[in-house]
Motif scaffolding. Structure first.
Motif, PDB file in Angstrom:
ATOM      1  N   LEU A  68       0.856  -1.190   0.000  1.00 57.72           N
ATOM      2  CA  LEU A  68       0.000   0.000   0.000  1.00 57.72           C
ATOM      3  C   LEU A  68       0.889   1.236   0.000  1.00 57.72           C
ATOM      4  O   LEU A  68       1.795   1.353   0.832  1.00 57.72           O
ATOM      5  CB  LEU A  68      -0.895  -0.009   1.241  1.00 57.72           C
ATOM      6  CG  LEU A  68      -1.735   1.236   1.493  1.00 57.72           C
ATOM      7  CD1 LEU A  68      -2.735   1.441   0.361  1.00 57.72           C
ATOM      8  CD2 LEU A  68      -2.455   1.109   2.839  1.00 57.72           C
ATOM      9  N   THR A  94      -7.228  -5.951 -12.522  1.00 56.64           N
ATOM     10  CA  THR A  94      -8.176  -5.508 -11.512  1.00 56.64           C
ATOM     11  C   THR A  94      -9.451  -6.324 -11.675  1.00 56.64           C
ATOM     12  O   THR A  94      -9.716  -6.867 -12.760  1.00 56.64           O
ATOM     13  CB  THR A  94      -8.486  -4.010 -11.650  1.00 56.64           C
ATOM     14  OG1 THR A  94      -8.922  -3.749 -12.988  1.00 56.64           O
ATOM     15  CG2 THR A  94      -7.244  -3.164 -11.362  1.00 56.64           C
ATOM     16  N   PRO A 153      -3.601   6.173  -8.297  1.00 59.84           N
ATOM     17  CA  PRO A 153      -4.642   5.222  -7.912  1.00 59.84           C
ATOM     18  C   PRO A 153      -5.010   4.264  -9.048  1.00 59.84           C
ATOM     19  O   PRO A 153      -5.341   3.099  -8.781  1.00 59.84           O
ATOM     20  CB  PRO A 153      -5.812   6.139  -7.550  1.00 59.84           C
ATOM     21  CG  PRO A 153      -5.154   7.378  -7.036  1.00 59.84           C
ATOM     22  CD  PRO A 153      -3.940   7.557  -7.909  1.00 59.84           C
ATOM     23  N   THR A 167      -3.492   0.748  -9.192  1.00 60.67           N
ATOM     24  CA  THR A 167      -3.921  -0.286  -8.247  1.00 60.67           C
ATOM     25  C   THR A 167      -4.352  -1.532  -8.999  1.00 60.67           C
ATOM     26  O   THR A 167      -5.204  -1.478  -9.880  1.00 60.67           O
ATOM     27  CB  THR A 167      -5.071   0.237  -7.375  1.00 60.67           C
ATOM     28  OG1 THR A 167      -4.600   1.316  -6.572  1.00 60.67           O
ATOM     29  CG2 THR A 167      -5.615  -0.873  -6.479  1.00 60.67           C
ATOM     30  N   GLN A 194      -0.150  -7.784  -4.812  1.00 55.84           N
ATOM     31  CA  GLN A 194      -1.130  -6.694  -4.805  1.00 55.84           C
ATOM     32  C   GLN A 194      -0.440  -5.348  -4.631  1.00 55.84           C
ATOM     33  O   GLN A 194       0.370  -5.172  -3.719  1.00 55.84           O
ATOM     34  CB  GLN A 194      -2.129  -6.903  -3.667  1.00 55.84           C
ATOM     35  CG  GLN A 194      -3.131  -5.769  -3.488  1.00 55.84           C
ATOM     36  CD  GLN A 194      -4.154  -5.713  -4.597  1.00 55.84           C
ATOM     37  OE1 GLN A 194      -4.746  -6.727  -4.958  1.00 55.84           O
ATOM     38  NE2 GLN A 194      -4.383  -4.521  -5.149  1.00 55.84           N
ATOM     39  N   THR A 220      -1.600  -1.404  -4.120  1.00 49.40           N
ATOM     40  CA  THR A 220      -2.716  -0.513  -3.843  1.00 49.40           C
ATOM     41  C   THR A 220      -2.186   0.901  -3.669  1.00 49.40           C
ATOM     42  O   THR A 220      -1.312   1.127  -2.823  1.00 49.40           O
ATOM     43  CB  THR A 220      -3.477  -0.944  -2.579  1.00 49.40           C
ATOM     44  OG1 THR A 220      -3.920  -2.297  -2.738  1.00 49.40           O
ATOM     45  CG2 THR A 220      -4.680  -0.044  -2.341  1.00 49.40           C
ATOM     46  N   SER A 223      -3.274   4.681  -2.787  1.00 53.81           N
ATOM     47  CA  SER A 223      -4.351   5.493  -2.206  1.00 53.81           C
ATOM     48  C   SER A 223      -4.223   6.942  -2.666  1.00 53.81           C
ATOM     49  O   SER A 223      -3.125   7.445  -2.894  1.00 53.81           O
ATOM     50  CB  SER A 223      -4.302   5.417  -0.687  1.00 53.81           C
ATOM     51  OG  SER A 223      -3.083   5.970  -0.216  1.00 53.81           O
TER      52      SER A 223
END
Length: 129
Positions: A10, A39, A87, A90, A124, A126, A128
């Protein structure tokens, strides 16, 4: 033959991550490596590739100028340095391998997920806002 993708996490928009794709059971000298991302509900899309025989690097338009793919033969690992993350980046990122000896169907084979024979498990990422 195994590929192990790692390095996801993240991060805030504008940040950086470095993904790793460690190969075992074969040497990267003879394989081209591609990075793809996916995604939920969407097709897996090509991000970048590293040519096994010529070391040529290629990038999808959305990541050009922000991502850099590289290879460390001694560590048998390919990296994807991702800077200025957004973003929209992601996704679950996958690395894949294809032998330099395999017959490629198209000139844009490097961006075609069906051309790759081996896949890592995904990591993964991610981002933000």
């Amino acid at each position: 033959v195994q590929l192990q993708a790692s390095g996801g996490g993240l991060v805030q928009a504008g940040g950086s991550l470095r993904l790793s794709c460690a190969a075992s059971g074969f040497t990267l000298d003879y394989y081209s490596i591609g990075w793809f991302r996916q995604t939920p509900g969407r097709e897996r899309e090509w991000v970048s590739s590293f040519g096994g025989s010529d070391g040529r690097t290629r990038y999808a338009d959305p990541v050009k100028g922000r991502f850099t793919i590289s290879r460390d033969i001694a560590k048998n690992t390919v990296y994807l340095q991702m800077n200025s993350l957004r973003p929209a980046d992601t996704a679950v990122y996958y690395c894949a391998a294809v032998s330099v000896l395999s017959v490629k169907r198209f000139t844009t084979w490097y961006a075609d997920k069906t051309e790759y024979d081996y896949w890592g498990q995904g990591t993964q990422v991610t981002v933000s806002s």
